[in-house]
Design an enzyme around this catalytic site. Sequence first.
Site, short mmCIF file in Angstrom:
data_model
loop_
_atom_site.label_atom_id
_atom_site.label_comp_id
_atom_site.label_asym_id
_atom_site.label_seq_id
_atom_site.Cartn_x
_atom_site.Cartn_y
_atom_site.Cartn_z
N ASP A 78 -12.60 -8.48 4.31
CA ASP A 78 -13.86 -8.41 3.56
C ASP A 78 -14.50 -9.79 3.48
O ASP A 78 -15.72 -9.94 3.61
CB ASP A 78 -13.60 -7.92 2.12
CG ASP A 78 -13.89 -6.44 1.96
OD1 ASP A 78 -13.77 -5.70 2.97
OD2 ASP A 78 -14.24 -6.00 0.85
N ASP B 40 -3.62 -18.21 0.75
CA ASP B 40 -4.60 -18.87 -0.12
C ASP B 40 -5.40 -19.92 0.67
O ASP B 40 -6.61 -20.03 0.55
CB ASP B 40 -3.93 -19.47 -1.36
CG ASP B 40 -2.67 -20.26 -1.05
OD1 ASP B 40 -2.20 -20.24 0.10
OD2 ASP B 40 -2.14 -20.91 -1.99
N TYR C 21 0.82 -1.21 0.00
CA TYR C 21 0.00 0.00 0.00
C TYR C 21 0.86 1.27 0.00
O TYR C 21 0.47 2.29 -0.56
CB TYR C 21 -0.89 0.04 1.26
CG TYR C 21 -2.25 -0.58 1.07
CD1 TYR C 21 -2.38 -1.94 0.78
CD2 TYR C 21 -3.40 0.18 1.21
CE1 TYR C 21 -3.63 -2.51 0.64
CE2 TYR C 21 -4.66 -0.39 1.07
CZ TYR C 21 -4.77 -1.73 0.78
OH TYR C 21 -6.01 -2.29 0.63
N LYS D 47 2.48 -15.49 2.99
CA LYS D 47 2.73 -16.26 1.76
C LYS D 47 4.23 -16.57 1.74
O LYS D 47 4.95 -16.24 0.79
CB LYS D 47 2.27 -15.42 0.55
CG LYS D 47 2.28 -16.15 -0.77
CD LYS D 47 1.19 -17.20 -0.91
CE LYS D 47 1.37 -17.98 -2.20
NZ LYS D 47 0.48 -19.16 -2.27
N ASP E 32 -6.68 -6.71 3.95
CA ASP E 32 -7.76 -6.02 3.24
C ASP E 32 -8.72 -7.06 2.66
O ASP E 32 -9.94 -6.97 2.82
CB ASP E 32 -7.17 -5.15 2.13
CG ASP E 32 -8.25 -4.43 1.33
OD1 ASP E 32 -9.17 -3.88 1.96
OD2 ASP E 32 -8.17 -4.45 0.09
#
Length: 362
Positions: A250, A222, A140, A190, A246
Amino acid sequence: MKKCICLLAGDGIGPEVLAQGVAAITAAAHDCELIFEDALIGGAAVDACNNPLPPETVEKCRKADAVYLGAVGGPKWDGLSPDMRPEKGLLGIRKELGLFANLRPAILWPELGGACLLRKETAEKGIDLIVVRELTGDVYFGCPRGEETRYGRRTAFNTMIYDEDEIHRIAHTAFAAARLRRKRVCSVDKSNVLETSRLWREIVTNVHAGYSDVELSHMYVDNAAMQLVRDPSQFDVIVTGNLFGDILSDEAAAITGSLGMLASASMGGSGPGLFEPIHGSAPDIAGTDSANPLATILSGAMLLRMGLDMPDAADRIETAVRKTLADGLRTRDIMEQGKTLASCAAMGQAVVNHIWKTSGQK
Ligand code: IPM
Ligand code: MG
């Protein structure tokens, strides 16, 4: 006691839901004088002064004891250059206030079990987790970033970057949060592919040494995305970086079936925290008095508990929300057969009435 709260209503349904949130925290914190100060952010600030985060807004937020935000963004500003987009205002205020920890609880409210998107057997196990998302680092904000021509082709790039101090402090936040809950942290990364994730995993493991009463596990992002829909009851605290957080927050919110119910808090090391609903500005229903104000009202409870250290007032709000739902009141997004449809303002007023009743006012 006197406390100053900076209000950033923002765009779309932001002002409507924030008005209900302000009414609820005013009623709940009746033994404290709350002083509210409005400031511009997002598209509203672009329209008024050509800047999604005017310097006066940053100044007002810094001076406040807490910041309470509605939502930013909308199609009206989608065509603007990246620096002028409403979202830039939100990212900017997070960075300016050093709000590195974003706490996003995802709860399946028993009263709203029918809204859950998962299989009945899965929903029955319950969802009560919190995503602790790092908020001021990662891809970001990483540099270099940009777009240039390479070998005759337009090429865009961003930098995923974390230093050990950034990981250290968010890991502490997650373990401390777990201590107040079911004492389990799952760190999501990851690390089978990314160097940033390898450092992340190592530092989180080191910090864990100081929290032997908390259980730590690691999961690739994942797999975490898959496990969240397969069996969310396995999670207590999920700690992860800005981008993964993020996306996963959600997802965690959506599986409860009621995005309109979920609150969030963004905290720094010192200074005011920022409290906002997880949902966006919903421009399609803005101005229709049909938005669900409960996520903002519940963010108000987080503001009172974490921002102003007023746990009793926070409890009053949460109890009042439960009672309002038990009465059968529903805004359009969570409406079910046999329930009573309520407008945004009516829902907010019903919560305030319950707060008054429980605190012996009126
Ligand atoms: C969020 C939002 C923001 C983010 C956007 C609006 C910049 O999606 O708060 O999750 O990506 O952090
Ligand atoms: Mg998001």
